[in-house]
Design a protein around this motif. Structure first.
Motif, short mmCIF file in Angstrom:
data_model
loop_
_atom_site.label_atom_id
_atom_site.label_comp_id
_atom_site.label_asym_id
_atom_site.label_seq_id
_atom_site.Cartn_x
_atom_site.Cartn_y
_atom_site.Cartn_z
N THR A 1 -0.88 -1.06 -0.63
CA THR A 1 -0.20 -0.76 -1.65
C THR A 1 1.71 -1.31 -1.57
O THR A 1 2.54 -1.16 -0.48
CB THR A 1 0.71 0.35 -0.30
N SER B 1 6.87 1.55 -5.59
CA SER B 1 6.61 2.33 -6.72
C SER B 1 7.36 1.75 -8.35
O SER B 1 8.10 0.78 -7.75
CB SER B 1 7.02 3.73 -6.53
N GLN C 1 2.92 4.79 -6.45
CA GLN C 1 2.81 3.93 -5.58
C GLN C 1 1.49 3.56 -5.92
O GLN C 1 0.51 4.31 -6.55
CB GLN C 1 2.83 4.17 -4.19
N SER D 1 -1.73 -0.02 -5.14
CA SER D 1 -1.59 -0.54 -4.56
C SER D 1 -3.34 -1.94 -4.95
O SER D 1 -4.04 -1.30 -5.73
CB SER D 1 -2.69 0.36 -3.21
#
Length: 265
Positions: free
Chosen positions: A5, A8, A24, A26
């Motif tokens: 992850t 942001s 976010q 990933s």
């Protein structure tokens, strides 16, 4: 399988409790899909969904790579793919900025104004011509009238967020309805036609593409030779009468047509 992850970027969204939560991203480092493509797809989705709004700053590539924990070439390639699509722009001294999401227009009998408004694109219109002229062979054939007959010609430049999206040319039979320039600058042609009691029933439409000439490039803020989408449409009312012939040009970097295809039994 390892999925990381990432930090942001840009605009933040609010969670159900009203607190801000980061947008976010990933990546799956064990996936055969390149990391740059995974990142570019997620960035594009965030832009399309409004999580990264026009004007959001992503920072420069070095800063962004550090925040996301990816290599600079990976981030550069992801950003470049979205710059090529017209979704991001690099600004000297500022960094990478979200420009807009691409407008995807379903192939149905709707107006560009309505589609842009529905997509939250804040359409605006500059009327270039609102006059009468004689129908040439193409317009006469489309409207089912004699060549040389008087028709109304409307030419407009449609913009969103201050940037041009399309150049629109419409021909209508003379006497069909009165069109004021001020009204055309405030709303769409089809809305004005419906308000005048004209029932739009069906249309015959052709979609194509070509390279921008110098005049089109200057008008649409593109480079000469840039790809443009074209559309010719003849619209009919509920009596079968042709009430409008449109010949439009769209920036391919800002606009796309969507088709729904059904399997024939």
């Amino acid at each position: 399988m390892r999925a990381d992850t990432l930090a942001s970027v840009g605009k933040r969204e609010r969670d159900a409790g009203g607190a801000e939560s980061p947008v976010q991203f990933s990546v799956d480092r064990s996936s055969p899909v390149p990391l740059y493509f995974q990142l570019s797809q997620q960035l594009e989705a965030a832009i399309e969904n409004g999580l990264l709004a026009p004007g959001s700053l992503l920072g420069n590539e070095i800063e962004l790579a550090g925040r996301l924990g990816l290599s600079r070439p990976t981030v550069r390639q992801a950003i470049q793919s979205l710059v090529d699509k017209g979704l991001l722009v690099r600004r000297r001294g500022i960094g990478t900025q979200v420009v807009h999401s691409q407008v995807r227009r379903p192939l149905e009998l709707s107006s560009l104004y309505d589609d842009l408004e529905a997509a939250g694109q804040k359409p605006a219109t500059r009327v270039l011509r609102n006059t009468t002229t004689e129908a040439d062979a193409e317009v006469a054939a489309a409207l089912g009238i004699a060549e040389g007959a008087e028709v109304v010609l409307i030419e407009r430049l449609r913009t969103t967020h201050g940037e041009p999206v399309a150049h629109l040319r419409n021909h209508l039979p003379a006497g069909l309805l009165r069109l004021e320039t001020a009204d055309l600058e405030q709303t769409g042609l089809y809305r004005l036609m419906r308000a005048a009691g004209i029932t739009l029933h069906s249309a015959r439409q052709a979609v194509g593409a070509r390279a921008a000439c110098a005049e089109e490039a200057a008008r649409l803020d593109e480079s000469e030779g840039a790809p443009l989408l074209t559309m010719q449409r003849t619209t009919f009312d509920d009596t079968g009468r042709a009430v409008e012939y449109g010949s439009h040009v769209y920036r391919a970097s800002r606009y796309a047509f969507e088709f729904q295809l059904l399997v024939r039994p």
